[in-house]
Design an enzyme around this catalytic site. Sequence first.
Site, PDB file in Angstrom:
ATOM      1  N   SER A 165       0.829  -1.221   0.000  1.00  0.00           N
ATOM      2  CA  SER A 165       0.000   0.000   0.000  1.00  0.00           C
ATOM      3  C   SER A 165       0.858   1.263   0.000  1.00  0.00           C
ATOM      4  O   SER A 165       0.388   2.327  -0.420  1.00  0.00           O
ATOM      5  CB  SER A 165      -0.943   0.001   1.198  1.00  0.00           C
ATOM      6  OG  SER A 165      -0.225   0.119   2.401  1.00  0.00           O
TER       7      SER A 165
ATOM      8  N   GLU B 194       2.162   0.740   9.958  1.00  0.00           N
ATOM      9  CA  GLU B 194       2.618  -0.631   9.675  1.00  0.00           C
ATOM     10  C   GLU B 194       2.777  -1.458  10.959  1.00  0.00           C
ATOM     11  O   GLU B 194       3.537  -2.427  10.985  1.00  0.00           O
ATOM     12  CB  GLU B 194       3.963  -0.582   8.919  1.00  0.00           C
ATOM     13  CG  GLU B 194       3.942   0.240   7.638  1.00  0.00           C
ATOM     14  CD  GLU B 194       2.990  -0.324   6.578  1.00  0.00           C
ATOM     15  OE1 GLU B 194       2.839  -1.552   6.489  1.00  0.00           O
ATOM     16  OE2 GLU B 194       2.379   0.490   5.861  1.00  0.00           O
TER      17      GLU B 194
HETATM   18  C1  SIN Z   1       1.760  -2.502   3.112  1.00  0.00           C
HETATM   19  O1  SIN Z   1       1.563  -1.533   3.866  1.00  0.00           O
HETATM   20  O2  SIN Z   1       0.906  -2.862   2.287  1.00  0.00           O
HETATM   21  C2  SIN Z   1       3.046  -3.264   3.199  1.00  0.00           C
HETATM   22  C3  SIN Z   1       4.278  -2.436   3.269  1.00  0.00           C
HETATM   23  C4  SIN Z   1       4.538  -1.596   2.056  1.00  0.00           C
HETATM   24  O3  SIN Z   1       3.635  -1.137   1.366  1.00  0.00           O
HETATM   25  O4  SIN Z   1       5.744  -1.329   1.774  1.00  0.00           O
END
Ligand code: SIN
Length: 169
Positions: A10, A81
Amino acid sequence: MRHWVFGYGSLIYKVDFPYLARQPAHILGWERRFWQGSHDHRGTPEAPGRVVTLVESAGQRCDGVAYWISESVFEHLDHREKNGYQRLDTPMNLADGREVIATVYVADAANHAFLGPASLPVIASHIAGSHGPSGSNREYLLTLAESLRELGAHDQHVYDLETLLLDRC
Ligand code: SIN
C-alpha cells in the site's frame, strides 16, 4: 536526518505522508507475497484480511517505489505498519541508477498476524471476503496490481490473484 524507504504494498499507492523525493525502485533477493494478516486495515482481529509482506528468495526482484523522507515521518509509518511489520535496512536500486540503503517494512513468519502460504484460489477468495477500517481487501489487491502495471513491474503472484479475483465476479 533523511532516509530512503522502499514501499512494495500500500505504500506504493496510498501516500499519506510527506516526502522529499519519490521514484521507482527495486530490491533484489525478495518476493512479494499475500501472506500477512491484516487486523487493522483490510480486516479485523476476528476476521483478518490478507496483505503483502516480503519473503527472501534468491535471484528474485521486487519492484516498488522509493521515498526520500525525513526521520520524523517514521513515527507515522511505524504506526501505520504496526500490525506485525518491522523495519529492515536493505540495499535498493533506484530507477536513476543509484544503489542506496533503504528501510523496508517486513512482516516475518514469527509475527502474531502472519498467515503464511495458501493456494492462490484460497488467497483470492479470502481477499474477496475481507474488509477493514481502510476499506476492502479487494481494493487493496486491485489497486496494487494497477500500480505495479503503471510502474511497468512484473509480479506473477499479484497478477494471478487479480485474475482470480476478477473471475469471481
Ligand atoms: C503494506 O503496507 O501494504 C506493506 C508495506 C509496504 O507497502 O511497503
